[in-house]
Scaffold this motif. Structure first.
Motif, PDB file in Angstrom:
ATOM      1  N   VAL A 169       0.814  -1.224   0.000  1.00 48.66           N
ATOM      2  CA  VAL A 169       0.000   0.000   0.000  1.00 48.66           C
ATOM      3  C   VAL A 169       0.844   1.269   0.000  1.00 48.66           C
ATOM      4  N   CYS A 170       2.148   1.174   0.192  1.00 45.49           N
ATOM      5  CA  CYS A 170       3.024   2.349   0.184  1.00 45.49           C
ATOM      6  C   CYS A 170       3.795   2.424  -1.135  1.00 45.49           C
ATOM      7  N   ASN A 171       3.887   3.618  -1.698  1.00 37.75           N
ATOM      8  CA  ASN A 171       4.623   3.831  -2.945  1.00 37.75           C
ATOM      9  C   ASN A 171       4.130   2.876  -4.028  1.00 37.75           C
ATOM     10  N   GLY A 172       2.806   2.782  -4.150  1.00 32.43           N
ATOM     11  CA  GLY A 172       2.174   1.819  -5.038  1.00 32.43           C
ATOM     12  C   GLY A 172       2.387   2.098  -6.513  1.00 32.43           C
ATOM     13  N   PRO A 173       1.875   1.232  -7.361  1.00 30.81           N
ATOM     14  CA  PRO A 173       2.188   1.273  -8.798  1.00 30.81           C
ATOM     15  C   PRO A 173       1.761   2.539  -9.532  1.00 30.81           C
ATOM     16  N   ARG A 174       0.745   3.249  -9.023  1.00 26.31           N
ATOM     17  CA  ARG A 174       0.256   4.430  -9.738  1.00 26.31           C
ATOM     18  C   ARG A 174       0.386   5.721  -8.933  1.00 26.31           C
ATOM     19  N   VAL A 175       1.095   5.678  -7.816  1.00 29.07           N
ATOM     20  CA  VAL A 175       1.128   6.850  -6.938  1.00 29.07           C
ATOM     21  C   VAL A 175       1.723   8.071  -7.631  1.00 29.07           C
ATOM     22  N   HIS A 176       2.781   7.885  -8.406  1.00 28.05           N
ATOM     23  CA  HIS A 176       3.388   9.040  -9.073  1.00 28.05           C
ATOM     24  C   HIS A 176       2.512   9.540 -10.220  1.00 28.05           C
ATOM     25  N   GLU A 177       1.835   8.631 -10.873  1.00 30.51           N
ATOM     26  CA  GLU A 177       0.870   9.025 -11.903  1.00 30.51           C
ATOM     27  C   GLU A 177      -0.221   9.909 -11.296  1.00 30.51           C
ATOM     28  N   TYR A 178      -0.739   9.500 -10.135  1.00 26.90           N
ATOM     29  CA  TYR A 178      -1.798  10.266  -9.489  1.00 26.90           C
ATOM     30  C   TYR A 178      -1.316  11.656  -9.065  1.00 26.90           C
ATOM     31  N   LEU A 179      -0.101  11.722  -8.505  1.00 30.04           N
ATOM     32  CA  LEU A 179       0.412  13.005  -8.030  1.00 30.04           C
ATOM     33  C   LEU A 179       0.762  13.930  -9.195  1.00 30.04           C
ATOM     34  N   GLN A 180       1.227  13.372 -10.288  1.00 31.64           N
ATOM     35  CA  GLN A 180       1.481  14.199 -11.460  1.00 31.64           C
ATOM     36  C   GLN A 180       0.172  14.763 -12.017  1.00 31.64           C
ATOM     37  N   GLU A 181      -0.862  13.947 -11.961  1.00 31.45           N
ATOM     38  CA  GLU A 181      -2.178  14.434 -12.374  1.00 31.45           C
ATOM     39  C   GLU A 181      -2.651  15.541 -11.435  1.00 31.45           C
ATOM     40  N   MET A 182      -2.467  15.348 -10.130  1.00 25.91           N
ATOM     41  CA  MET A 182      -2.821  16.379  -9.145  1.00 25.91           C
ATOM     42  C   MET A 182      -2.049  17.664  -9.411  1.00 25.91           C
ATOM     43  N   ASN A 183      -0.777  17.512  -9.725  1.00 30.69           N
ATOM     44  CA  ASN A 183       0.056  18.678  -9.993  1.00 30.69           C
ATOM     45  C   ASN A 183      -0.448  19.446 -11.208  1.00 30.69           C
ATOM     46  N   ARG A 184      -0.767  18.725 -12.268  1.00 25.63           N
ATOM     47  CA  ARG A 184      -1.268  19.380 -13.493  1.00 25.63           C
ATOM     48  C   ARG A 184      -2.604  20.062 -13.253  1.00 25.63           C
ATOM     49  N   ARG A 185      -3.473  19.375 -12.530  1.00 25.45           N
ATOM     50  CA  ARG A 185      -4.842  19.852 -12.367  1.00 25.45           C
ATOM     51  C   ARG A 185      -4.966  20.983 -11.351  1.00 25.45           C
ATOM     52  N   VAL A 186      -4.131  20.940 -10.294  1.00 22.60           N
ATOM     53  CA  VAL A 186      -4.302  21.907  -9.201  1.00 22.60           C
ATOM     54  C   VAL A 186      -3.001  22.601  -8.816  1.00 22.60           C
ATOM     55  N   LEU A 187      -2.017  21.855  -8.391  1.00 21.50           N
ATOM     56  CA  LEU A 187      -0.855  22.434  -7.713  1.00 21.50           C
ATOM     57  C   LEU A 187      -0.100  23.428  -8.581  1.00 21.50           C
ATOM     58  N   SER A 188       0.093  23.113  -9.857  1.00 22.29           N
ATOM     59  CA  SER A 188       0.876  23.978 -10.737  1.00 22.29           C
ATOM     60  C   SER A 188       0.182  25.303 -11.029  1.00 22.29           C
ATOM     61  N   ARG A 189      -1.082  25.401 -10.695  1.00 22.60           N
ATOM     62  CA  ARG A 189      -1.844  26.619 -10.975  1.00 22.60           C
ATOM     63  C   ARG A 189      -1.714  27.656  -9.860  1.00 22.60           C
ATOM     64  N   TYR A 190      -1.080  27.290  -8.753  1.00 19.60           N
ATOM     65  CA  TYR A 190      -0.939  28.187  -7.607  1.00 19.60           C
ATOM     66  C   TYR A 190       0.502  28.151  -7.104  1.00 19.60           C
ATOM     67  N   ASP A 191       0.876  29.163  -6.327  1.00 18.62           N
ATOM     68  CA  ASP A 191       2.218  29.229  -5.741  1.00 18.62           C
ATOM     69  C   ASP A 191       2.154  28.628  -4.338  1.00 18.62           C
ATOM     70  N   LEU A 192       2.299  27.319  -4.248  1.00 22.25           N
ATOM     71  CA  LEU A 192       1.999  26.587  -3.024  1.00 22.25           C
ATOM     72  C   LEU A 192       3.217  25.907  -2.420  1.00 22.25           C
ATOM     73  N   LEU A 193       3.173  25.725  -1.096  1.00 19.95           N
ATOM     74  CA  LEU A 193       4.054  24.792  -0.401  1.00 19.95           C
ATOM     75  C   LEU A 193       3.338  23.442  -0.378  1.00 19.95           C
ATOM     76  N   THR A 194       3.990  22.406  -0.828  1.00 23.04           N
ATOM     77  CA  THR A 194       3.406  21.067  -0.774  1.00 23.04           C
ATOM     78  C   THR A 194       4.401  20.104  -0.167  1.00 23.04           C
ATOM     79  N   VAL A 195       3.957  19.372   0.832  1.00 15.74           N
ATOM     80  CA  VAL A 195       4.811  18.376   1.482  1.00 15.74           C
ATOM     81  C   VAL A 195       3.998  17.120   1.709  1.00 15.74           C
ATOM     82  N   GLY A 196       4.559  15.997   1.333  1.00 17.81           N
ATOM     83  CA  GLY A 196       3.867  14.731   1.482  1.00 17.81           C
ATOM     84  C   GLY A 196       4.378  13.938   2.660  1.00 17.81           C
TER      85      GLY A 196
END
Length: 562
Positions: A231-258
């Protein structure tokens, strides 16, 4: 010049607030948003740049707010959305940013999505969560053990299936394989960004992608198997976070920590890559892993202090291997970890202040963004557990039930001793503001008992003493804001075989910053400070002894070698 790409969040110092325990403004015994707003001037005086708020969303509070039932509303105990808006505005007026805790690996079982999901296999929300048919003889689909003890699966009579909960049974895991779930998460994130928040700390974000075969691991003596590798560092985790980045994070000047349970250095280079396609930085847990760096009694439960050699090896590894590839976060404690001065230092009356300053020096001069947990800046300590009745945390209660009551693997006295060392409630005792009843945290009955040592360790006392831990932290923050080498300089380890001293250098543009800290209550030989050309930047001792570091002494010197 440093080749690092500059960013405001690399240069910032973050202060984590656990709202339930910070400051109560209305006398109900529970910290709230207005209590935080009332103390913003204190935080501005300390000099921090960002507040990370542990969850303040609507929640039944099975896991102190990490079980969310409404992502767009504020828990009534903490106040209202109007109170939040005022906190955000007042913080921004003081040039303090607000980072929200994003908990999207799971929700509460009282969230409307799950209420709908339970109604039937053909419900539109069914696949928002992870449901499986029973295994052999009607048992759970596999023997995975939850993070809070017991099975990670809960049977539901209504539909005759099990749902996955990596934590409490009241925290069902979301099914990120479902694109509708991802859409919901991105939408709620955007909603908060539109409100003007400044970033997200992402709770157990490394667990959002599961191995879809849900394999069985080797069973332990309790009849459970470890789920983490699935359940940790699973097969699609980076795909999901890259999608999150494209859809939301890259549109704002944010601090993000996982918060990335089970993360390796190689995985961290993907999560926090310098190209910025996923997150800004991650939290790893290697240096705080009680089972790995001490003689654990059972799992995480230990009463043995971490060994310097282990802690140094881990921290140095992360410093060196992330260099130029990813950004790191720096922390000793948080809402899930015991108090730093009790765990890594010496919380006795004689050495508490000296060792707290020493540990702060070691952390804040490394490369990465430093985090301060509320009360750390005044040297708050662990508390003592005389009974399991002293516990509020679900992890402690479940461990007691499983290990002491049911399986009798540990005697109660030993587990309480472990609680004194590593239990999460150590971090959650109320903030100690002054020496009045309940430490000035509340005029009512506090939700969790105040540490009895509040009469001698509190903010009022710290502010009145120019030699206090508070002013030392203030100076470290000032140095970080003043000297780019502290933020962007390369890291070079020193004295790696020493059993007493943690030492390193920071290097940039011909400048050299040398840091050395004695982790013991004994004098230790130290050959690092002979040059007359060095400028003393900060130390927890006024007078030094040539060739030695005094007990818990930390020194930082700067020189230009052009």
């Amino acid at each position: 010049m440093s080749p690092e790409k500059h960013a405001w969040w690399k240069e910032a110092v973050i202060y984590q607030i656990y709202p339930r325990s910070f400051a109560d403004s209305n006398g109900d015994g529970i910290g709230d948003l207005n209590g935080i707003t009332e103390h913003l001037d204190y935080l501005a005086k300390l000099g921090i740049d960002v507040i990370w708020l542990s969850p303040v969303y609507e929640s039944p509070n099975d896991d102190n707010g990490y079980d969310i039932s409404d992502y767009r509303n504020i828990m009534a105990e903490f106040g209202t959305m109007e109170d939040f808006d005022r906190l955000l505005a007042e913080a921004h007026r003081r040039n303090i940013r607000i980072v929200m805790d994003l908990v999207v690996n799971h929700t509460s079982d009282e969230h409307p999505w799950f209420i709908e999901s339970r109604k039937g296999k053909d419900n539109p929300f069914r696949d928002y969560y992870i449901w499986k048919d029973p295994g052999v003889n009607g048992e759970a689909p596999n023997h995975w053990e939850s993070c809070f003890s017991g099975s990670a699966w809960q049977y539901d009579d209504l539909t005759g299936q099990y749902y996955l909960h990596c934590f409490s049974r009241k925290q069902p895991d979301l099914n990120w394989e479902n694109p509708k779930v991802r859409e919901e998460v991105f939408d709620l994130m955007d909603w908060w960004c539109q409100k003007g928040i400044d970033g997200f700390r992402m709770d157990v974000i490394s667990m959002i992608s599961k191995d879809q075969s849900f394999p069985e691991g080797p069973l332990n003596a309790d009849g459970y198997s470890d789920m983490f590798s699935y359940v940790c560092n699973g097969p699609r985790v980076h795909e999901y976070l890259q999608e999150m980045n494209r859809r939301v994070l890259s549109r704002y000047d944010l601090l993000t920590v996982g918060e990335t349970a089970g993360v390796t250095v190689e995985e961290a280079k993907k999560y926090a890559n310098s190209e910025g396609t996923e997150l800004g930085m991650v939290f790893h847990f290697e240096h705080t892993d009680g089972a790995a760096n001490s003689d654990a009694v059972f799992g995480k439960w230990t009463y043995t202090p971490p060994k310097l050699a282990y802690v140094r090896k881990i921290l140095n590894k992360w410093q060196l291997e992330l260099e130029g590839k990813a950004w790191g976060s720096l922390y000793w404690d948080n809402h899930d970890q015991p108090r730093v001065v009790s765990r890594f230092g010496n919380d006795s009356e004689k050495w508490r202040v000296k060792s707290a300053k020493m540990l702060a020096t070691v952390l804040h001069l490394q490369k990465g963004t430093p985090y301060i947990y509320q009360g750390e800046e005044i040297g708050m300590t662990n508390r003592h557990f005389s009974s399991v009745d002293d516990c509020a945390d679900i992890e402690e209660k479940n461990a007691w039930q499983q290990l002491v009551v049911e399986q009798k693997l540990i005697d109660g006295k030993t587990l309480l001793k472990c609680f004194d060392c590593v239990a999460r409630d150590n971090a959650r005792t109320p903030m100690q503001w002054d020496d009045t009843p309940n430490a000035g945290f509340t005029t009512g009955k506090p939700w969790l008992a105040v540490n009895p040592n509040y009469t001698g360790i509190n903010v009022e006392q710290a502010l009145a003493d120019k030699e206090s831990v508070f002013y030392y932290y203030q100076r470290l923050i000032e140095l970080r804001h003043t000297l780019p080498i502290i933020v962007y300089g390369r890291f070079k380890p020193l004295l790696e075989d020493s059993e007493e001293i943690y030492a390193y250098q920071r290097l940039m543009d011909g400048q050299v910053l040398t840091v050395a800290a004695n982790w013991t209550d004994r004098e230790a030989a130290c050959p690092l400070f002979a040059a007359d050309s060095c400028e003393e930047l900060i130390s927890n001792y006024d007078v030094h002894k040539e060739g030695f570091l005094q007990p818990y002494e930390a020194r930082v010197v700067w020189e230009a070698r052009r």
